[in-house]
Design an enzyme around this catalytic site. Structure first.
Site, PDB file in Angstrom:
ATOM      1  N   TYR A 102       0.840  -1.205   0.000  1.00 42.43           N
ATOM      2  CA  TYR A 102       0.000   0.000   0.000  1.00 42.43           C
ATOM      3  C   TYR A 102       0.874   1.254   0.000  1.00 42.43           C
ATOM      4  O   TYR A 102       0.652   2.180  -0.797  1.00 42.43           O
ATOM      5  CB  TYR A 102      -0.909  -0.024   1.222  1.00 42.43           C
ATOM      6  N   SER A 103       1.878   1.289   0.854  1.00 41.81           N
ATOM      7  CA  SER A 103       2.753   2.461   0.945  1.00 41.81           C
ATOM      8  C   SER A 103       3.487   2.706  -0.370  1.00 41.81           C
ATOM      9  O   SER A 103       3.554   3.842  -0.855  1.00 41.81           O
ATOM     10  CB  SER A 103       3.767   2.276   2.083  1.00 41.81           C
TER      11      SER A 103
END
Length: 248
Positions: A155-156
């Site tokens: 996600y990051s």
């Protein structure tokens, strides 16, 4: 606060429009005089969202499929006539595990939806904006794309990619009357939190100096400014709604 007719005669595509931030942005744009088409994978939620928001149409589409995105743009034009605004809100969180244990299939799916899908949407919609000499693109990133959240590497990384893509595309279109910006919200109350363990939500709340989760309307207000004609001299940039967590 609703700004009457701010989006009069403006037509928007909202990805991830069946729930959460995407649906809330769609409702605000319609309330301010605009027309929207909602995209999402969840066809059942789409129908309900159309009623709730007043959308002109809905399209079930997996944004990770480039051909499906092209077809959805064509169908959206049938509903709208032209595309003035694209809000890329579709996204998933993926697994919550350290990098060395992170499932490869989850990594690939997060990248396909959050980054590749956003690229496909921009790639397909921009030529129509160029033809009309007008456009506003808002890409939903995250504070995770600036700082990196532990146990959320996919996600990051995907959201860091969204920020980089936004800066590139915004500069490419800077003389074309097409504005491209990103939003980096901290955690706010949204259906996407259902994909996370409570421990991860608690961690993210603990990083916010204001000591609370965001309100969805706070991010909606920022998105709608970026999507409007009012935002005319800021492009390739990142707007923050993080309660003081990331002020850069």
């Amino acid at each position: 606060m609703i700004f009457s007719n701010r989006f009069k005669n403006r037509n928007a595509i909202i990805t991830g429009g069946a729930s959460g931030l995407g649906k809330a942005v769609a409702a605000r744009i319609v309330a301010e005089g605009g027309n929207v088409v909602l995209w999402d994978q969840n066809e059942n939620l789409l129908q309900a969202a159309a009623v709730e928001t007043g959308a002109k149409g809905v399209i079930a589409v997996d944004v990770s499929d480039s051909e499906a995105v092209n077809n959805a743009v064509t169908k959206s034009l049938e509903f709208l006539g032209k595309i003035d605004v694209l809000v890329n809100a579709a996204g998933i969180t993926g697994a919550t595990q350290p990098v060395w244990e992170f499932p490869i299939d989850s990594w690939l799916r997060v990248m396909d939806i959050n980054l590749n899908g956003l690229f496909y949407c921009c790639r397909s919609a921009v030529p129509h904006m160029l033809n009309n000499n007008y456009g506003r693109i808002v890409n939903i990133a995250s504070v995770a794309g600036k700082e990196g959240n532990p146990n959320a590497s996919a996600y990051s990384a995907s959201k860091a990619g969204v920020i980089g893509l936004t800066k590139s595309l915004g500069k490419e279109l800077a003389t074309k009357n097409i504005i491209v910006n990103a939003l980096t919200p901290a955690t706010f109350d949204s259906p996407i939190l259902e994909q996370l363990p409570q421990s991860q939500v608690d961690y993210m709340r603990s990083k916010i100096p204001m000591g609370r989760l965001g309100l969805i309307d706070e991010s909606v207000a920022m998105v709608c400014f970026m999507a409007s004609e009012e935002c005319s001299f800021t492009t390739a940039s990142v707007f923050d709604t993080s309660g003081g967590r990331t002020t850069y």
